[in-house]
Write a protein that holds these residues in place. Structure first.
Motif, PDB file in Angstrom:
ATOM      1  N   THR A 127       0.824  -1.206   0.000  1.00 32.21           N
ATOM      2  CA  THR A 127       0.000   0.000   0.000  1.00 32.21           C
ATOM      3  C   THR A 127       0.859   1.257   0.000  1.00 32.21           C
ATOM      4  O   THR A 127       0.344   2.358  -0.177  1.00 32.21           O
ATOM      5  N   GLU A 128       2.163   1.087   0.208  1.00 31.52           N
ATOM      6  CA  GLU A 128       3.071   2.220   0.229  1.00 31.52           C
ATOM      7  C   GLU A 128       3.672   2.428  -1.165  1.00 31.52           C
ATOM      8  O   GLU A 128       3.931   1.460  -1.885  1.00 31.52           O
ATOM      9  N   PRO A 129       3.912   3.684  -1.564  1.00 34.73           N
ATOM     10  CA  PRO A 129       4.484   3.930  -2.890  1.00 34.73           C
ATOM     11  C   PRO A 129       5.988   3.663  -2.978  1.00 34.73           C
ATOM     12  O   PRO A 129       6.613   3.955  -3.988  1.00 34.73           O
ATOM     13  N   PRO A 158      -0.168   5.856  -6.257  1.00 35.19           N
ATOM     14  CA  PRO A 158      -1.287   6.799  -6.093  1.00 35.19           C
ATOM     15  C   PRO A 158      -1.326   7.876  -7.166  1.00 35.19           C
ATOM     16  O   PRO A 158      -2.395   8.274  -7.617  1.00 35.19           O
ATOM     17  N   GLN A 159      -0.155   8.358  -7.581  1.00 34.48           N
ATOM     18  CA  GLN A 159      -0.124   9.413  -8.592  1.00 34.48           C
ATOM     19  C   GLN A 159      -0.701   8.922  -9.913  1.00 34.48           C
ATOM     20  O   GLN A 159      -1.494   9.608 -10.560  1.00 34.48           O
ATOM     21  N   ARG A 160      -0.323   7.705 -10.306  1.00 32.81           N
ATOM     22  CA  ARG A 160      -0.851   7.143 -11.550  1.00 32.81           C
ATOM     23  C   ARG A 160      -2.350   6.940 -11.438  1.00 32.81           C
ATOM     24  O   ARG A 160      -3.107   7.227 -12.372  1.00 32.81           O
ATOM     25  N   ARG A 161      -2.805   6.446 -10.292  1.00 28.86           N
ATOM     26  CA  ARG A 161      -4.238   6.211 -10.104  1.00 28.86           C
ATOM     27  C   ARG A 161      -5.003   7.531 -10.215  1.00 28.86           C
ATOM     28  O   ARG A 161      -6.066   7.603 -10.836  1.00 28.86           O
ATOM     29  N   LEU A 162      -4.466   8.572  -9.602  1.00 27.54           N
ATOM     30  CA  LEU A 162      -5.119   9.870  -9.664  1.00 27.54           C
ATOM     31  C   LEU A 162      -5.178  10.380 -11.106  1.00 27.54           C
ATOM     32  O   LEU A 162      -6.211  10.863 -11.577  1.00 27.54           O
ATOM     33  N   GLN A 163      -4.058  10.276 -11.828  1.00 28.42           N
ATOM     34  CA  GLN A 163      -4.022  10.767 -13.204  1.00 28.42           C
ATOM     35  C   GLN A 163      -4.975   9.985 -14.106  1.00 28.42           C
ATOM     36  O   GLN A 163      -5.616  10.546 -14.988  1.00 28.42           O
ATOM     37  N   ALA A 164      -5.064   8.678 -13.850  1.00 30.75           N
ATOM     38  CA  ALA A 164      -5.957   7.851 -14.668  1.00 30.75           C
ATOM     39  C   ALA A 164      -7.416   8.230 -14.443  1.00 30.75           C
ATOM     40  O   ALA A 164      -8.249   8.102 -15.346  1.00 30.75           O
ATOM     41  N   LEU A 192      -3.187  14.932  -3.069  1.00 32.08           N
ATOM     42  CA  LEU A 192      -3.250  15.746  -1.865  1.00 32.08           C
ATOM     43  C   LEU A 192      -2.749  14.946  -0.669  1.00 32.08           C
ATOM     44  O   LEU A 192      -2.878  13.721  -0.626  1.00 32.08           O
ATOM     45  N   PRO A 193      -2.175  15.625   0.342  1.00 28.66           N
ATOM     46  CA  PRO A 193      -1.740  14.917   1.550  1.00 28.66           C
ATOM     47  C   PRO A 193      -2.903  14.138   2.165  1.00 28.66           C
ATOM     48  O   PRO A 193      -3.995  14.671   2.349  1.00 28.66           O
ATOM     49  N   GLY A 194      -2.669  12.863   2.449  1.00 28.25           N
ATOM     50  CA  GLY A 194      -3.705  12.015   3.025  1.00 28.25           C
ATOM     51  C   GLY A 194      -4.549  11.300   1.981  1.00 28.25           C
ATOM     52  O   GLY A 194      -5.215  10.312   2.297  1.00 28.25           O
ATOM     53  N   ALA A 195      -4.555  11.801   0.739  1.00 31.64           N
ATOM     54  CA  ALA A 195      -5.392  11.180  -0.292  1.00 31.64           C
ATOM     55  C   ALA A 195      -4.823   9.857  -0.779  1.00 31.64           C
ATOM     56  O   ALA A 195      -5.547   9.043  -1.351  1.00 31.64           O
ATOM     57  N   ALA A 196      -3.524   9.623  -0.574  1.00 31.28           N
ATOM     58  CA  ALA A 196      -2.915   8.367  -1.039  1.00 31.28           C
ATOM     59  C   ALA A 196      -3.588   7.162  -0.394  1.00 31.28           C
ATOM     60  O   ALA A 196      -3.758   6.117  -1.039  1.00 31.28           O
ATOM     61  N   ASP A 197      -3.986   7.287   0.871  1.00 29.39           N
ATOM     62  CA  ASP A 197      -4.657   6.176   1.544  1.00 29.39           C
ATOM     63  C   ASP A 197      -6.011   5.889   0.892  1.00 29.39           C
ATOM     64  O   ASP A 197      -6.406   4.727   0.747  1.00 29.39           O
ATOM     65  N   ALA A 219       0.695   1.789  13.227  1.00 28.27           N
ATOM     66  CA  ALA A 219      -0.094   3.001  13.474  1.00 28.27           C
ATOM     67  C   ALA A 219      -0.772   3.461  12.188  1.00 28.27           C
ATOM     68  O   ALA A 219      -1.951   3.854  12.196  1.00 28.27           O
ATOM     69  N   ALA A 220      -0.050   3.416  11.071  1.00 26.74           N
ATOM     70  CA  ALA A 220      -0.631   3.811   9.794  1.00 26.74           C
ATOM     71  C   ALA A 220      -1.678   2.798   9.334  1.00 26.74           C
ATOM     72  O   ALA A 220      -2.662   3.163   8.672  1.00 26.74           O
ATOM     73  N   MET A 221      -1.494   1.523   9.662  1.00 26.88           N
ATOM     74  CA  MET A 221      -2.473   0.508   9.302  1.00 26.88           C
ATOM     75  C   MET A 221      -3.794   0.748  10.032  1.00 26.88           C
ATOM     76  O   MET A 221      -4.877   0.596   9.457  1.00 26.88           O
ATOM     77  N   VAL A 222      -3.707   1.153  11.293  1.00 24.25           N
ATOM     78  CA  VAL A 222      -4.921   1.478  12.049  1.00 24.25           C
ATOM     79  C   VAL A 222      -5.682   2.592  11.333  1.00 24.25           C
ATOM     80  O   VAL A 222      -6.901   2.506  11.135  1.00 24.25           O
ATOM     81  N   ALA A 223      -4.959   3.636  10.933  1.00 25.74           N
ATOM     82  CA  ALA A 223      -5.597   4.758  10.240  1.00 25.74           C
ATOM     83  C   ALA A 223      -6.179   4.319   8.906  1.00 25.74           C
ATOM     84  O   ALA A 223      -7.279   4.747   8.521  1.00 25.74           O
ATOM     85  N   LEU A 224      -5.461   3.450   8.182  1.00 23.62           N
ATOM     86  CA  LEU A 224      -5.931   2.975   6.884  1.00 23.62           C
ATOM     87  C   LEU A 224      -7.216   2.169   7.029  1.00 23.62           C
ATOM     88  O   LEU A 224      -8.184   2.368   6.283  1.00 23.62           O
ATOM     89  N   LEU A 225      -7.251   1.251   8.003  1.00 25.61           N
ATOM     90  CA  LEU A 225      -8.427   0.409   8.186  1.00 25.61           C
ATOM     91  C   LEU A 225      -9.620   1.200   8.713  1.00 25.61           C
ATOM     92  O   LEU A 225     -10.775   0.842   8.462  1.00 25.61           O
TER      93      LEU A 225
END
Length: 391
Positions: free
Chosen positions: A38-40, A70-76, A101-106, A133-139
């Protein structure tokens, strides 16, 4: 439908290595398996010793891998967004100028996972997740974002929009925004249902047998439980074997003894949760051969996807005239738990981490009469409100 196997752990414990090794062994044993991060970053590609891109690439029979971009997904998706919203101001932003945007990658990562559930091409999707900690936020993100969308666009407004003559994507800007938000909420609901289903999504915690790492693992398990997720298996990685011979190395002997104490503490902290061990190797496991060697040490002849049996993340029981809502909160300290009732929701805060729990319809017609935390379980007591129950 694919099963999801999510790996998380404190940075530096070898989460990527364990996830890749598990995926490799699943594929060797006949499971059509996809492993992704999930990380770039390119850590997964480095561990596999392969070049990875945003499209699934078969590494060997049954094993594929990709790197979420995430950047490719956004552009697509950017032109679709422009066409859908139809804003002249947005149209001035070219696709190649779009920025995540910051936070939008998740959010984009979650939508990628949602697409994988729809595709149905794999038996198992192994996710090399972020730090605990990031996994908690993602879920927690799908539930949180869905809550905000529904508050911003209540159901009454969405129904009125749908029933209005001529409704559709050709309406005004406000209507198009409502359509986009409703579609996003529906997609997030899909992935939330998958991630919250213990029969479809299993969580694995990777750690090293050190006191600070184990303390962090306990906090992570509490945070995950706050949001309704349970850890079904633990991997103790980089275990230093006890020295042998007439004159053992004091440094190695000290570390081995310290880790043995932490492994004993680990087993006592997580009763009923399978704990698997992998020794500290003389060289970093890179490439399929080394990863498969690690996986066979971890799992032997066992199913790499198997863990502790799925259990309900919350229960409701009748106790005389009252209803008891129970939520497991392992390792939670009473002083860190705050609970409040706000209409049809419970506002639960554990060590600063907040979750809004929407009550089932029966409990909404009850008054909250008390709560307690005992043996790692939060119990909230409800009593039917005579004014809201039929006589």
């Amino acid at each position: 439908m694919a099963q999801f196997l999510l790996f998380t752990g404190k940075g530096g414990v070898g989460t990527t290595t364990v996830a890749a090794a598990t995926a490799a062994l699943l594929a060797r044993r006949g499971q059509k398996t996809l492993v992704l991060s999930t990380e770039p970053t390119r850590s997964l590609a480095d561990t596999l010793g392969e070049q990875l891109g945003p499209h699934a690439r078969e590494i060997e029979g049954g094993l594929s891998a990709l790197r979420i971009d995430p950047q490719r997904r956004l552009q697509a998706s950017w032109q679709t967004v422009l066409d859908y919203l139809g804003g002249p101001g947005l149209a001035a932003v070219a696709t190649e100028e779009s920025t995540v945007l910051p936070g939008a990658a998740d959010v984009l990562a979650l939508l990628e996972l949602r697409d994988l559930t729809v595709a149905g091409r794999w038996d198992t999707v192994v996710v090399d997740g972020p730090s605990a900690a990031a996994m908690v936020a993602l879920l927690a993100l799908p539930e949180t974002l869905t809550w905000y969308v529904r508050r911003a666009f209540p159901i009454e407004r969405r129904i009125a929009r749908a029933m209005r003559p001529g409704s559709g994507a050709t309406g005004g800007a406000a209507d198009r925004l409502l359509d986009a938000a409703t579609r996003l909420a529906a997609e997030l609901d899909e992935i939330r249902a998958v991630l919250a289903d213990p029969a479809r999504t299993a969580l694995r915690l990777v750690l090293t047998p050190e006191a600070t790492v184990l303390a962090d693992a306990r906090r992570s398990v509490t945070a995950l439980a706050t949001h309704g997720h349970r850890v079904g298996g633990i991997v103790a990685n980089k275990v230093i074997p006890a020295p042998t011979g007439a004159a053992p190395d004091p440094w190695r002997a000290g570390w081995a003894a310290s880790q043995r104490r932490q492994l004993t503490e680990l087993a006592g902290s997580f009763p009923g949760v399978p704990v698997r061990q992998a020794r500290y190797r003389p060289a970093e496991p890179v490439g399929l051969r080394a990863l498969l060697d690690l996986a066979r040490e971890l799992y032997g002849s066992d199913d790499p996807a198997a863990g502790s049996p799925p259990e309900p993340t919350s229960t409701i029981d009748r106790d005389g005239a009252e209803y008891l809502f129970r939520l497991p909160l392992p390792f939670a300290d009473r002083s860190d738990v705050e609970l409040a009732r706000s209409g049809d929701e419970l506002v639960l805060t554990v060590a600063g981490d907040r979750r809004l729990l929407t009550l089932p319809s029966g409990l909404r017609r009850c008054t909250t009469v008390g709560a307690s935390l005992h043996d790692g379980t939060l119990t909230v007591r409800f009593r039917p409100d005579p004014g809201q129950w039929p006589r």
